[in-house]
Scaffold this active site. Structure first.
Site, mmCIF file in Angstrom:
data_model
loop_
_atom_site.group_PDB
_atom_site.id
_atom_site.type_symbol
_atom_site.label_atom_id
_atom_site.label_comp_id
_atom_site.label_asym_id
_atom_site.label_seq_id
_atom_site.Cartn_x
_atom_site.Cartn_y
_atom_site.Cartn_z
ATOM 1 N N HIS A 1 -3.672 30.536 26.410
ATOM 2 C CA HIS A 1 -4.921 30.921 27.075
ATOM 3 C C HIS A 1 -5.021 32.439 27.096
ATOM 4 C CE1 HIS A 1 -7.257 31.496 31.075
ATOM 5 N NE2 HIS A 1 -8.109 31.387 30.091
ATOM 6 N N HIS B 1 -14.164 24.251 32.511
ATOM 7 C CA HIS B 1 -13.152 25.006 31.747
ATOM 8 C C HIS B 1 -11.812 25.136 32.447
ATOM 9 C CE1 HIS B 1 -13.444 28.432 34.394
ATOM 10 N NE2 HIS B 1 -12.865 29.248 33.565
#
Lengths: 146, 483
Positions: free
Chosen positions: B237, B406
């Site tokens: 990420h 998300h």
């Protein structure tokens, strides 16, 4: 609040800064100390007269649509210098602060070895931005993106 | 001035409406259940949904996902689409970290097989992928010309230069290269900041997480994605690092002037925008696409180092370990896409800020290998619990411009999280439950404690039940590298 000081304020995802000072010029300077403090992971500060041992100085000339935008630009500029050169704001002499122009001499120094930069700020936002005069004092609120 | 007097009314079990009021041009649509709506009402995010609804040319509702939280300008977890003729683009609707996103790799080894080498793997990952505040690579500083190539080619630049496999590209949103990037619209400052940061994780909520498939909810989709119970996975990420932040900064300034020039009334200056047909918008789009490509390249390179680290620690090739890329998807971006609005197909500019594209089965932009099951979606949770893999649905395509949530969504400010973590040894607490943490800074770990986030399970449950995402599998963490 003391004569001039800054403190962080809660924001769910990001981080805010409140600044108070007796004059607009001082507000900009204390805001800059606040930015440096936030980068070091501090939560509040009362910049003392001794704050400001700079190892290098820069002339900064900034232009913007109004004072609010100038305050954001000023902090963005100091943040950019910290990120790219690793030096933190320590002091400033503001020679002009009008509605749309700021001229200042800003001092910088590397952070002390025992107090490294702890935070990465992505940016200085316009969100919830405030710059106002409250009685005989100046107040600002700025939100950073973390 | 912000929209005043907005209200919230229930539509059904998982949907809420913010009716049009005052300067709002459309209504707000919020996805949440009874529990999550309490958190959402607790901050200013609904106000932000209402503010976005005032921007010119907005199409459909101003949408909020169940992980929505108070951001700056747009809420985090917000989706808004704009007409190409009448509408605007706003850098605040993309965010500073342009194309912040998530990449998932899968493997053929089991969590049990990895366990004896896990600590070593985490130590090596910490060494091999630069992380932390202002992380940069001492061994890789690109020339400005080379940065320009990254901006144009994205992940393809990385593959061409030996970082990863050619077949990775077909499993990245937009193939890892968004067309239309123009380095001439990116400032020298941004390029300078990008020179030594490609292939770095950064700090804050960015991470690399080694985990395993804990649960499978949809066997067919999971198999198509190569996910099987017990097998090890790796999440990455991160985004476009300082280059992206600088692009956002530069264009916020441009857009503030543009808003005044084009008479756009702003409820929040961070929503500053320009008409999509203006030069300012064209320049921003070209710059944002460049930064998005930089982010694809960044994650591609980290993916390569994750593979190399597995090879180093397990003594087998990444190919043999089956370390294939599942997918790589953006969650901070603006894209020109075709959607149906009021029964008519049209091109719109979709802003996703803290929202993931969720295209359905059969959509031509879904890689062929996933065409039957839908586009993979990754919803990371906090570092102590679990994350989810979903696939896109027709429901999302129809209702949310092909978007879904998300992440878990922050619940506590960082200050509050630090107070909660005070006096506790968070790294030890996680180690006690079998999760190894490697972090550049203790402060980051404290700010990122599990309690600071909503339970991602609740968020994913809402999108699944509302039909804007379909649960495929749950991933559990074994080790997390934090910035």
């Amino acid at each position: 609040m003391a004569d001039a000081e800054w403190r962080t304020i809660e924001h769910t995802a990001d981080l805010g800064l409140e600044v108070e000072a007796p004059s607009l010029e001082q507000l900009f300077v204390v805001g800059a100390h606040g930015l440096a403090g936030v980068l070091l992971g501090d939560e509040a500060g009362v910049p003392s007269a001794s704050a400001g041992r700079a190892t290098e100085w820069r002339e900064l000339v900034l232009e913007g649509p109004d004072r609010q935008a100038l305050l954001v630009d000023w902090l963005r500029e100091l943040l950019y210098i910290q990120i790219t050169e690793g030096v933190l704001f320590t002091a400033a002499e503001i020679s002009e602060l009008g509605e749309d122009r700021l001229i200042a001499r800003a001092g910088f120094a590397p952070p002390a070895a025992d107090t490294p930069v702890e935070r990465e700020l992505k940016g200085v936002t316009y969100h919830d931005l405030e710059l106002s005069q409250r009685g005989d004092r100046w107040y600002a609120r700025i939100v950073f993106d973390l | 001035m912000a929209v005043e007097g907005y209200r919230l009314e229930r539509i059904d079990e998982y949907r809420w409406r913010v009716p049009r009021t005052g300067p709002m041009l459309t209504e707000g649509l919020v996805f949440a259940d009874d529990e999550l709506i309490l958190h959402i009402r607790g901050d200013k995010s609904l106000q932000q949904v209402a503010n976005v609804a005032c921007l010119p040319g907005i199409q459909g509702p101003s949408i909020a996902m169940p992980d929505i939280h108070w951001g700056y300008g747009f809420p985090i977890g917000g989706v808004a689409a704009f007409d190409l003729e009448e509408g605007v683009i706003s850098p605040g609707g993309v965010g500073y970290d342009i194309n912040c996103g998530v990449r998932l790799l899968r493997s053929d080894i089991t969590a049990q097989q990895l366990q004896p080498r896990l600590a070593k793997l985490m130590d090596r990952l910490y060494r091999n992928v630069p992380s932390g505040v202002g992380a940069s690579r001492s061994d890789l500083k690109l020339s400005p010309k080379e940065v320009a190539r990254v901006l144009v080619s994205g992940a393809a630049w990385a593959v061409k230069n030996g970082y990863g496999w050619p077949q990775d590209l077909e499993r990245i949103e937009a193939g890892g290269t968004i067309e239309g990037a123009d380095p001439d619209n990116i400032s020298q400052r941004a390029v300078e900041r990008g020179r030594a940061q490609v292939g770095t994780l950064g700090s804050g909520n960015h991470f690399i997480e080694i985990g395993y498939v804990g649960e499978v909810y949809d066997e067919t989709a999971a198999a198509a994605l190569g996910l099987f119970k017990g097998l090890v996975t790796a999440f990455i990420h991160s985004g476009s690092r300082g280059l992206g932040y600088q692009v956002c900064d530069d264009y916020l300034k441009t857009m503030l002037r543009a808003s005044e020039k084009y008479g756009i009334v702003l409820q929040d200056r961070q929503l500053c925008s320009a008409p999509l047909q203006s030069d300012e918008a064209r320049h921003y789009l070209a710059a944002m696409r460049g930064a998005a490509n930089y982010a694809f390249c960044n994650r591609q390179m980290m993916g390569h180092w994750v593979r190399e680290t597995f090879e180093e620690v397990l003594g087998q090739s990444a190919d043999r370990l089956g370390l294939r890329l599942v997918y790589d998807v953006a969650h901070n971006i603006a894209k020109i896409e075709t959607h149906t609005v009021n029964g008519r197909e049209k091109k719109v500019c979709v802003h996703r800020k803290g929202a993931t594209r969720a295209f359905p089965p059969g959509h031509p932009e879904v890689p062929e290998v996933y065409r039957e099951v839908g586009q993979p979606i990754f919803i990371p949770g906090d570092m102590g619990r679990y994350s989810y893999v979903l696939v896109g649905t027709e429901g999302a395509y129809k209702e949310t411009f092909g978007s879904t949530c998300h992440g878990a969504g922050r619940m506590m400010s960082r200050k509050q999280a630090k107070r909660t973590a005070k006096g506790r040894a968070i790294v030890r607490e996680l180690e006690d439950v079998g999760i190894l943490i490697r972090a550049a800074s203790r402060a980051t770990v404290d700010e990122e404690i599990s309690e600071a986030y909503k339970d991602v399970k609740d968020v994913v449950h809402v999108v699944h039940k509302a039909g804007i995402g379909k649960m495929v599998a749950q991933l559990k963490p074994l080790g997390v590298l934090k910035g």
